[in-house]
Scaffold this motif. Sequence first.
Motif, PDB file in Angstrom:
ATOM      1  N   VAL A  29      10.844   1.650  36.822  1.00 21.89           N
ATOM      2  CA  VAL A  29      10.829   1.669  38.286  1.00 21.89           C
ATOM      3  C   VAL A  29      10.881   0.217  38.774  1.00 21.89           C
ATOM      4  O   VAL A  29      10.046  -0.238  39.538  1.00 21.89           O
ATOM      5  CB  VAL A  29       9.609   2.448  38.836  1.00 21.89           C
ATOM      6  CG1 VAL A  29       9.783   3.927  38.565  1.00 21.89           C
ATOM      7  CG2 VAL A  29       8.288   1.954  38.246  1.00 21.89           C
ATOM      8  N   VAL A  30      11.918  -0.481  38.304  1.00 23.77           N
ATOM      9  CA  VAL A  30      12.080  -1.910  38.535  1.00 23.77           C
ATOM     10  C   VAL A  30      13.349  -2.142  39.345  1.00 23.77           C
ATOM     11  O   VAL A  30      14.412  -1.617  39.008  1.00 23.77           O
ATOM     12  CB  VAL A  30      12.165  -2.649  37.175  1.00 23.77           C
ATOM     13  CG1 VAL A  30      12.466  -4.111  37.364  1.00 23.77           C
ATOM     14  CG2 VAL A  30      10.881  -2.437  36.389  1.00 23.77           C
ATOM     15  N   ARG A  31      13.222  -2.923  40.388  1.00 20.87           N
ATOM     16  CA  ARG A  31      14.358  -3.199  41.266  1.00 20.87           C
ATOM     17  C   ARG A  31      15.463  -3.965  40.527  1.00 20.87           C
ATOM     18  O   ARG A  31      16.631  -3.646  40.659  1.00 20.87           O
ATOM     19  CB  ARG A  31      13.879  -4.002  42.491  1.00 20.87           C
ATOM     20  CG  ARG A  31      14.989  -4.411  43.382  1.00 20.87           C
ATOM     21  CD  ARG A  31      15.120  -3.811  44.728  1.00 20.87           C
ATOM     22  NE  ARG A  31      14.161  -2.885  45.223  1.00 20.87           N
ATOM     23  CZ  ARG A  31      14.498  -1.697  45.734  1.00 20.87           C
ATOM     24  NH1 ARG A  31      15.759  -1.320  45.765  1.00 20.87           N
ATOM     25  NH2 ARG A  31      13.591  -0.894  46.220  1.00 20.87           N
ATOM     26  N   GLN A  32      15.104  -4.978  39.752  1.00 19.48           N
ATOM     27  CA  GLN A  32      16.103  -5.771  39.027  1.00 19.48           C
ATOM     28  C   GLN A  32      15.665  -5.920  37.572  1.00 19.48           C
ATOM     29  O   GLN A  32      15.094  -6.948  37.187  1.00 19.48           O
ATOM     30  CB  GLN A  32      16.282  -7.138  39.678  1.00 19.48           C
ATOM     31  CG  GLN A  32      16.866  -7.057  41.073  1.00 19.48           C
ATOM     32  CD  GLN A  32      17.095  -8.426  41.677  1.00 19.48           C
ATOM     33  OE1 GLN A  32      16.392  -9.382  41.418  1.00 19.48           O
ATOM     34  NE2 GLN A  32      18.127  -8.506  42.499  1.00 19.48           N
ATOM     35  N   PRO A  33      15.949  -4.928  36.749  1.00 13.72           N
ATOM     36  CA  PRO A  33      15.513  -4.985  35.354  1.00 13.72           C
ATOM     37  C   PRO A  33      16.342  -5.965  34.528  1.00 13.72           C
ATOM     38  O   PRO A  33      17.502  -6.215  34.826  1.00 13.72           O
ATOM     39  CB  PRO A  33      15.729  -3.556  34.870  1.00 13.72           C
ATOM     40  CG  PRO A  33      16.839  -3.047  35.724  1.00 13.72           C
ATOM     41  CD  PRO A  33      16.654  -3.699  37.073  1.00 13.72           C
ATOM     42  N   THR A  34      15.701  -6.507  33.522  1.00 11.32           N
ATOM     43  CA  THR A  34      16.393  -7.374  32.568  1.00 11.32           C
ATOM     44  C   THR A  34      17.023  -6.496  31.489  1.00 11.32           C
ATOM     45  O   THR A  34      16.723  -5.302  31.386  1.00 11.32           O
ATOM     46  CB  THR A  34      15.388  -8.322  31.904  1.00 11.32           C
ATOM     47  OG1 THR A  34      14.430  -7.530  31.199  1.00 11.32           O
ATOM     48  CG2 THR A  34      14.685  -9.197  32.916  1.00 11.32           C
ATOM     49  N   GLY A  35      17.869  -7.090  30.665  1.00 18.34           N
ATOM     50  CA  GLY A  35      18.473  -6.349  29.564  1.00 18.34           C
ATOM     51  C   GLY A  35      17.436  -5.828  28.595  1.00 18.34           C
ATOM     52  O   GLY A  35      17.506  -4.694  28.126  1.00 18.34           O
ATOM     53  N   TRP A  36      16.438  -6.653  28.291  1.00 25.36           N
ATOM     54  CA  TRP A  36      15.401  -6.208  27.360  1.00 25.36           C
ATOM     55  C   TRP A  36      14.532  -5.105  27.957  1.00 25.36           C
ATOM     56  O   TRP A  36      13.990  -4.281  27.234  1.00 25.36           O
ATOM     57  CB  TRP A  36      14.563  -7.374  26.836  1.00 25.36           C
ATOM     58  CG  TRP A  36      13.910  -8.223  27.890  1.00 25.36           C
ATOM     59  CD1 TRP A  36      14.387  -9.379  28.429  1.00 25.36           C
ATOM     60  CD2 TRP A  36      12.660  -7.981  28.526  1.00 25.36           C
ATOM     61  NE1 TRP A  36      13.508  -9.864  29.369  1.00 25.36           N
ATOM     62  CE2 TRP A  36      12.434  -9.030  29.449  1.00 25.36           C
ATOM     63  CE3 TRP A  36      11.698  -6.976  28.418  1.00 25.36           C
ATOM     64  CZ2 TRP A  36      11.297  -9.111  30.244  1.00 25.36           C
ATOM     65  CZ3 TRP A  36      10.562  -7.053  29.210  1.00 25.36           C
ATOM     66  CH2 TRP A  36      10.372  -8.110  30.110  1.00 25.36           C
ATOM     67  N   PHE A  37      14.399  -5.074  29.280  1.00 25.89           N
ATOM     68  CA  PHE A  37      13.663  -3.980  29.922  1.00 25.89           C
ATOM     69  C   PHE A  37      14.438  -2.680  29.731  1.00 25.89           C
ATOM     70  O   PHE A  37      13.874  -1.662  29.351  1.00 25.89           O
ATOM     71  CB  PHE A  37      13.446  -4.265  31.407  1.00 25.89           C
ATOM     72  CG  PHE A  37      12.614  -3.216  32.096  1.00 25.89           C
ATOM     73  CD1 PHE A  37      11.231  -3.318  32.115  1.00 25.89           C
ATOM     74  CD2 PHE A  37      13.198  -2.115  32.711  1.00 25.89           C
ATOM     75  CE1 PHE A  37      10.445  -2.350  32.739  1.00 25.89           C
ATOM     76  CE2 PHE A  37      12.428  -1.156  33.333  1.00 25.89           C
ATOM     77  CZ  PHE A  37      11.056  -1.269  33.353  1.00 25.89           C
ATOM     78  N   GLU A  43      15.649   5.192  31.098  1.00 28.80           N
ATOM     79  CA  GLU A  43      16.429   5.042  32.334  1.00 28.80           C
ATOM     80  C   GLU A  43      15.645   4.161  33.284  1.00 28.80           C
ATOM     81  O   GLU A  43      14.444   3.948  33.090  1.00 28.80           O
ATOM     82  CB  GLU A  43      16.709   6.403  32.981  1.00 28.80           C
ATOM     83  CG  GLU A  43      15.439   7.112  33.436  1.00 28.80           C
ATOM     84  CD  GLU A  43      15.671   8.534  33.902  1.00 28.80           C
ATOM     85  OE1 GLU A  43      15.707   8.739  35.128  1.00 28.80           O
ATOM     86  OE2 GLU A  43      15.807   9.414  33.039  1.00 28.80           O
ATOM     87  N   ASN A  44      16.311   3.657  34.299  1.00 34.62           N
ATOM     88  CA  ASN A  44      15.644   2.889  35.342  1.00 34.62           C
ATOM     89  C   ASN A  44      16.082   3.431  36.697  1.00 34.62           C
ATOM     90  O   ASN A  44      17.250   3.764  36.884  1.00 34.62           O
ATOM     91  CB  ASN A  44      15.982   1.402  35.244  1.00 34.62           C
ATOM     92  CG  ASN A  44      15.185   0.586  36.239  1.00 34.62           C
ATOM     93  OD1 ASN A  44      13.961   0.570  36.189  1.00 34.62           O
ATOM     94  ND2 ASN A  44      15.869  -0.076  37.150  1.00 34.62           N
ATOM     95  N   VAL A  45      15.123   3.523  37.614  1.00 38.06           N
ATOM     96  CA  VAL A  45      15.390   4.003  38.968  1.00 38.06           C
ATOM     97  C   VAL A  45      15.031   2.872  39.932  1.00 38.06           C
ATOM     98  O   VAL A  45      13.896   2.782  40.402  1.00 38.06           O
ATOM     99  CB  VAL A  45      14.578   5.288  39.278  1.00 38.06           C
ATOM    100  CG1 VAL A  45      14.941   5.827  40.656  1.00 38.06           C
ATOM    101  CG2 VAL A  45      14.782   6.340  38.203  1.00 38.06           C
ATOM    102  N   PRO A  46      15.987   1.975  40.211  1.00 44.81           N
ATOM    103  CA  PRO A  46      15.677   0.805  41.033  1.00 44.81           C
ATOM    104  C   PRO A  46      15.230   1.150  42.453  1.00 44.81           C
ATOM    105  O   PRO A  46      14.510   0.366  43.079  1.00 44.81           O
ATOM    106  CB  PRO A  46      16.980   0.004  41.033  1.00 44.81           C
ATOM    107  CG  PRO A  46      18.043   0.960  40.627  1.00 44.81           C
ATOM    108  CD  PRO A  46      17.378   1.996  39.769  1.00 44.81           C
ATOM    109  N   GLU A  47      15.609   2.309  42.938  1.00 43.73           N
ATOM    110  CA  GLU A  47      15.204   2.734  44.291  1.00 43.73           C
ATOM    111  C   GLU A  47      13.689   2.871  44.405  1.00 43.73           C
ATOM    112  O   GLU A  47      13.141   2.849  45.506  1.00 43.73           O
ATOM    113  CB  GLU A  47      15.859   4.072  44.658  1.00 43.73           C
ATOM    114  CG  GLU A  47      17.356   4.040  44.700  1.00 43.73           C
ATOM    115  CD  GLU A  47      18.019   4.214  43.335  1.00 43.73           C
ATOM    116  OE1 GLU A  47      19.261   4.124  43.286  1.00 43.73           O
ATOM    117  OE2 GLU A  47      17.324   4.440  42.321  1.00 43.73           O
TER     118      GLU A  47
END
Length: 144
Positions: A29-37, A43-47
Amino acid sequence: MSGAVSDTYVAAIQHDLADLAGDETLVGVVRQPTGWFHAAVDENVPELGPPADLLDETKQRAEDLQLQGLCEEGAHNAAWDETDFADRYRTHLDESEAAKRAVDDLCARVRDGETVVLVCFEGERKRCHRTLLRERLRSRLERY
């Protein structure tokens, strides 16, 4: 059938410190994840990350507090209070159409039996939006 919602932080996953059964879906739940994240989550939900302006303001305030002598964790938590982070993040969840859709989607997935673990950067001693999001999801799920 109903799943569950919990949370952890990425370093706990990377160092096998997180209490995971292995069948959970790790949702960043990260707005700007890194590659390692990205490599640590499914999955990531930047919203569902805090708005950029809130992150920037809180980070700047924490840096100022560190220059005044507070430790990193103390500065982070004090900045959280001073920027009214919790209320502003909850407002984001209430007002952003993208965030509302993402919350609805996660609730539906959990009601369908999926176990979701919310993942962010902050360790256990720093306040983090993922705990607010976890509370919001659990509250919504209890009503159904």
